[in-house]
Design an enzyme around this catalytic site. Structure first.
Site, mmCIF file in Angstrom:
data_model
loop_
_atom_site.group_PDB
_atom_site.id
_atom_site.type_symbol
_atom_site.label_atom_id
_atom_site.label_comp_id
_atom_site.label_asym_id
_atom_site.label_seq_id
_atom_site.Cartn_x
_atom_site.Cartn_y
_atom_site.Cartn_z
ATOM 1 N N LYS A 214 18.331 -23.449 10.373
ATOM 2 C CA LYS A 214 18.066 -24.755 9.779
ATOM 3 C C LYS A 214 17.020 -25.544 10.564
ATOM 4 C CE LYS A 214 22.327 -25.288 7.137
ATOM 5 N NZ LYS A 214 23.557 -26.069 6.916
ATOM 6 N N ARG A 248 28.836 -19.248 9.566
ATOM 7 C CA ARG A 248 28.064 -18.847 8.381
ATOM 8 C C ARG A 248 26.635 -18.571 8.835
ATOM 9 N NH1 ARG A 248 24.809 -21.219 4.383
ATOM 10 N NH2 ARG A 248 25.116 -20.363 2.275
#
Length: 272
Positions: A214, A248
């Site tokens: 991210k 995740r």
């Protein structure tokens, strides 16, 4: 349909949820696995590398992504789920739409990963409860506000999600919380949430961390998504040390390895 593997959460052994985006526009791997055959091959590789869950998403939730309707999302995910259900792995659907979640659960999906924490689609909590599925309830915000106490905001969001889950009859042990790195937060707020991650253990629910590739990593390291493995491992390792139960991630093998190290640390590294 054969019986699915149960999702077994163990506080001593964190699990890796492999990311499978069957979308043309996800920020990191958009377009790579939106053909069913390629998606199945990639899922099989993630399983071989140690993923215990596969999270299938048919709509990108990156900032600025174009929303798709339930019909289009189903066209993307159903052909993949129909084949994935034959593999030895727990299946998750990454969707905030009750209609998509319902059809996915009818195919054997056991986890609904809702980036709006049951607060976007009023029917979602009942769908999860009726399917006897687990639910990942993520904290999210419509707008970024750099002036708020973000940790308190995450906690309020969790309280609201838990209330909806409880009212629908979703068992406590099937409610998983995700503080939502990268969703409605400034760069600084993301790291504040990370620093306070252990505080979320007070909710007595399993915790999921998902910072893989991210921008909270890229903006610090000034690199592209495919170059963010080391940063992803660093952020996830910190969250694991603060109590995360599920990671995740895109890069499964490397994350399985850090989970093994964390498991050893939890077993042997704590003082008696």
């Amino acid at each position: 349909m054969k019986d699915r593997l149960p999702l077994k959460l163990n506080p001593d052994q964190p699990l890796v949820m492999g990311i499978l985006n069957v979308t043309p526009d996800s920020f990191s791997d958009g377009g790579q696995f939106n053909a069913a055959k390629a998606a199945i091959i990639h899922a099989d590789l993630m399983i071989k590398n140690g993923a215990k869950l596969i999270d299938v998403g048919g709509e990108s939730t990156r900032p600025g992504a174009v929303e798709v309707d339930a019909e289009e999302e189903l066209k993307r995910v159903i052909p993949v789920l129909e084949q994935l259900r034959e593999l030895p792995v727990v299946l998750s659907i990454d969707s905030y739409k009750a209609r998509v979640a319902k059809q996915a659960c009818e195919l054997g999906v056991q986890v609904v990963n809702d980036v709006w924490g049951l607060q976007r689609d009023a029917a979602m909590a009942d769908v999860v409860a009726d399917a006897e599925a687990h639910v990942v309830m993520m904290h999210n915000r419509l707008e970024v506000d750099p002036d708020i106490d973000i940790v308190s905001d995450v906690k309020r969001g969790f309280e609201a999600s838990i209330a909806k889950a409880d009212r629908a009859g979703i068992p406590k042990e099937k409610q998983i919380l995700d503080p939502g790195f990268g969703f409605g937060k400034t760069l600084e707020q993301n790291y504040r949430v990370l620093a306070c991650f252990e505080e979320f253990q007070s909710f007595e629910r399993p915790l999921l961390v998902g910072a893989s590739r991210k921008s909270m990593i890229g903006r610090v390291l000034n690199n592209e998504p495919e170059e963010r493995l080391a940063g992803s491992l660093a952020v996830h390792s910190l969250a694991l040390q603060k109590g995360a139960d599920i990671v995740r991630a895109h890069d499964v093998k490397e994350h399985v390895e850090i989970c093994e190290i964390i498991a050893a640390y939890r077993k042997w590294g704590q003082s008696n």
